[in-house]
Design a protein around this motif. Structure first.
Motif, short mmCIF file in Angstrom:
data_model
loop_
_atom_site.label_atom_id
_atom_site.label_comp_id
_atom_site.label_asym_id
_atom_site.label_seq_id
_atom_site.Cartn_x
_atom_site.Cartn_y
_atom_site.Cartn_z
N ILE A 41 -6.90 13.22 -7.92
CA ILE A 41 -6.39 12.64 -9.17
C ILE A 41 -5.67 11.32 -8.94
O ILE A 41 -4.88 10.88 -9.77
N GLY A 42 -5.97 10.69 -7.81
CA GLY A 42 -5.56 9.31 -7.63
C GLY A 42 -4.19 9.08 -7.04
O GLY A 42 -3.62 9.94 -6.36
N GLU A 43 -3.67 7.88 -7.32
CA GLU A 43 -2.43 7.41 -6.69
C GLU A 43 -1.22 7.92 -7.45
O GLU A 43 -1.11 7.71 -8.66
N LYS A 44 -0.32 8.57 -6.73
CA LYS A 44 0.91 9.13 -7.33
C LYS A 44 2.06 8.82 -6.39
O LYS A 44 1.86 8.38 -5.27
N SER A 45 3.27 9.14 -6.86
CA SER A 45 4.44 8.95 -5.99
C SER A 45 4.47 10.07 -4.96
O SER A 45 3.87 11.14 -5.15
N ARG A 46 5.21 9.82 -3.89
CA ARG A 46 5.38 10.85 -2.87
C ARG A 46 5.98 12.12 -3.46
O ARG A 46 5.58 13.24 -3.13
N ASP A 99 -8.51 -5.91 3.26
CA ASP A 99 -7.74 -6.38 2.12
C ASP A 99 -8.54 -7.30 1.20
O ASP A 99 -8.53 -7.16 -0.02
N GLU A 100 -9.26 -8.25 1.84
CA GLU A 100 -10.03 -9.21 1.05
C GLU A 100 -11.13 -8.49 0.24
O GLU A 100 -11.36 -8.78 -0.92
N HIS A 101 -11.78 -7.55 0.90
CA HIS A 101 -12.83 -6.79 0.22
C HIS A 101 -12.22 -5.93 -0.89
O HIS A 101 -12.79 -5.81 -1.98
N TYR A 102 -11.06 -5.35 -0.61
CA TYR A 102 -10.38 -4.53 -1.64
C TYR A 102 -10.15 -5.35 -2.91
O TYR A 102 -10.35 -4.86 -4.03
N ARG A 103 -9.75 -6.61 -2.72
CA ARG A 103 -9.48 -7.50 -3.86
C ARG A 103 -10.75 -7.77 -4.68
O ARG A 103 -10.69 -8.00 -5.87
N GLU A 145 -3.73 -5.29 -10.22
CA GLU A 145 -2.65 -4.28 -10.26
C GLU A 145 -2.82 -3.16 -9.23
O GLU A 145 -1.91 -2.36 -9.04
N LEU A 146 -3.97 -3.10 -8.61
CA LEU A 146 -4.16 -2.10 -7.55
C LEU A 146 -4.06 -2.77 -6.19
O LEU A 146 -4.44 -3.92 -6.03
N SER A 147 -3.53 -2.04 -5.21
CA SER A 147 -3.44 -2.64 -3.87
C SER A 147 -3.82 -1.65 -2.78
O SER A 147 -3.57 -0.45 -2.89
N LEU A 148 -4.42 -2.21 -1.74
CA LEU A 148 -4.79 -1.41 -0.58
C LEU A 148 -3.54 -0.81 0.06
O LEU A 148 -3.54 0.32 0.54
N GLU A 149 -2.47 -1.60 0.01
CA GLU A 149 -1.21 -1.15 0.60
C GLU A 149 -0.74 0.17 -0.04
O GLU A 149 -0.37 1.11 0.65
N ASN A 150 -0.77 0.21 -1.37
CA ASN A 150 -0.33 1.44 -2.04
C ASN A 150 -1.30 2.61 -1.77
O ASN A 150 -0.89 3.75 -1.63
N ARG A 151 -2.57 2.28 -1.72
CA ARG A 151 -3.58 3.29 -1.41
C ARG A 151 -3.27 3.95 -0.07
O ARG A 151 -3.28 5.17 0.08
#
Ligand code: 5AD
Ligand code: FES
Length: 354
Positions: free
Chosen positions: A141-146, A169-173, A179-185
Motif C-alpha cells: 500500500i505504498g509509502e507510509k511513515s515508520r 536518481d536521474e532515472h527515478y526523476r 513530489e515523489l523521491s527515491l530517497e523516501n522510497r
C-alpha cells in the motif's frame, strides 16, 4: 560477444553470485547464453526450494491513488478510470474464497488512498488476522511513515511489498513527478526491514529511459537491502498515461533478469508476475523455468478486476478466483513444478542472512 563468452559469464555468476558492473551490463543486454543462464538459475532454485511454487492470493482493494507515476494506469490524473474501494465485507469474502481454495498468504494491494487511514487499515488487518490465524498478511500500500509501518506490524501484518522502481536518481526523476523521491522510497524500505517485516522490492524491466547501467544500480541496491522477495515484470504501456507511446519491456530481458536475480539472491522469493503473463501467453511458465518460485493469483471480485489496470492487456480480468486456481495448477505442472499451499516463508541459509 561470442556465446561461449556469455556462457562463461553465466557460469561465473552461478559460482560467485556476483559479477563486476561491466560484466553484469553485458549479461543484461546479451541473450547469447540465455539457455545456460536459465539452466543454472533452475538448478539454484531447486537446490533452495525444490520444485515448489508458492501461491499468494492478491486482493486489489482500492484503485484510488494520490500519486501520479508516469507509467501507471491508475495514476490520479487518469480521469478515464472508474474508481472503486472494496468494503471490509468484500475483502473478507475474498479471503474466505482464497482460504477455501487453499491459499495461506493474502496480499492486500491498493493505490495510496487517503480513505484507508491507519485505523481502517488496522481494522482490515485485525479482521483478517482473527478470521484466518493460519494465514500470513502481506501489505502493498505504498509509502507510509515508520510509525504507520510499526502499527500495521503490531496489528499482525508480516510482509510488505514496495518496489523501489529504479535505484538511479536521474532515472527515478524520469518516471515520477517531483513530489515523489527515491530517497523516501529507500527510507520506507529500510524502515520496513527494521520493523521486522519480510520485505519485497523490485522494478519494471524496460521502463522508459532505463539503461543496463540503471539495472546494475538496481541489483547493487538490492544487495544492500537484502530483500526477501523480489518482484520484477516488464513495463507495459497504458494508453492514458504520459508513457502511452513507449515500447513495452520484452519477455526475453525479463526472463534474463529473473535468472540473474535467482543467481545473485539464491534464497529469494521471486514471482512470475501477472505482467509477465500479460506480454506472453506462457510468460509465467517461462518465468518459473528461469528461476521464479512464486505466483500471485488474483482474488479480487471479477467485477472490479478490469478497473485495476496498471497496464494494458492485463490477464485474468474476466476470470474468478477458482478459474485462476485451476488454470494455474495446469500451468505450474506443465512447467514441471508443483504448488505448495504452505505460507512459504523465505528460506535463508547461513551466508544469506540479511
Ligand atoms: N507496466 C508494468 N508494471 C507496472 N507497474 C505500475 N505500472 C506498470 C506498468 N505500466 C508496477 C509497478 C508497481 C507495481 C504494483 O506495478 O512496478 O510497483
Ligand atoms: Fe487467471 Fe489463468 S491464472 S486465468
Amino acid at each position: 560477444m561470442e556465446n561461449t563468452d556469455m556462457s562463461k559469464l553465466a557460469e561465473k555468476l552461478y559460482k560467485e553470485r556476483d559479477l563486476s558492473d561491466a560484466e553484469l551490463e553485458m549479461l543484461i543486454d546479451d541473450g547469447g547464453a540465455d539457455d545456460v543462464l536459465f539452466g543454472y538459475a533452475d538448478k539454484v532454485r531447486r537446490e533452495n526450494y525444490g520444485d515448489e511454487v508458492y501461491l499468494r492470493g492478491l486482493i486489489e482493494f482500492t484503485n484510488y491513488c494520490r500519486n501520479d507515476c508516469y507509467y501507471c494506469g491508475i495514476r490520479r490524473s487518469n480521469r478515464n478510470v472508474e474508481r472503486y474501494r472494496l468494503t471490509q465485507e468484500q475483502i473478507l469474502d475474498c479471503c474466505k474464497t482464497g482460504h477455501s481454495l487453499g491459499y495461506r498468504t493474502f496480499v492486500l494491494q491498493g493505490g495510496e488512498d487517503a480513505y484507508f487511514t491507519d485505523d481502517r487499515i488496522c481494522d482490515m488487518i485485525s479482521m483478517i488476522h482473527e478470521s484466518f490465524p493460519d494465514c500470513v498478511i502481506t501489505l502493498s500500500i505504498g509509502e507510509k511513515s515508520r510509525e504507520s509501518y510499526e502499527r500495521y506490524f503490531r496489528t499482525g501484518a508480516r510482509r510488505y511489498l514496495l518496489r523501489h522502481e529504479t535505484a538511479d536518481d536521474e532515472h527515478y526523476r524520469k518516471l515520477h513527478p517531483d513530489e515523489l523521491s527515491l530517497e523516501n522510497r529507500k527510507r520506507c524500505l529500510f524502515d520496513l526491514k527494521d520493523t521486522g517485516y519480510q520485505v519485497g522490492t523490485g522494478f519494471m524491466v524496460g521502463s522508459p529511459h532505463q539503461t543496463a547501467k540503471n539495472i546494475v544500480s538496481d541489483l547493487r541496491f538490492m544487495q544492500k537491502l537484502n530483500p526477501d522477495m523480489i518482484g520484477i515484470g516488464p513495463f507495459i504501456r497504458h494508453k492514458d498515461t504520459p508513457f502511452a507511446g513507449y515500447e513495452s519491456g520484452t519477455l526475453e530481458q525479463t526472463l534474463r533478469l529473473i535468472a540473474i536475480l535467482r543467481l545473485m539472491f539464491p534464497y529469494a522469493l521471486i514471482p512470475a508476475t501477472t505482467a509477465l503473463g500479460s506480454i506472453h501467453p506462457t510468460g509465467r511458465e517461462q518465468g518459473l523455468k528461469a528461476g521464479a518460485n512464486v505466483i500471485m493469483p488474483n482474488l479480487s471480485p471479477t467485477e472490479v478486476r478490469e478497473l485495476y489496470l496498471l497496464y494494458e492487456n492485463k490477464i485474468c480480468t474476466s476470470e474468478n478466483a477458482s478459474m485462476c486456481k485451476g488454470c494455474l495448477e495446469r500451468r505450474i505442472s506443465s512447467a514441471g513444478y508443483s504448488i505448495s499451499y504452505s505460507v512459504g516463508d523465505v528460506k535463508r541459509k547461513g551466508a544469506d542472512k540479511g
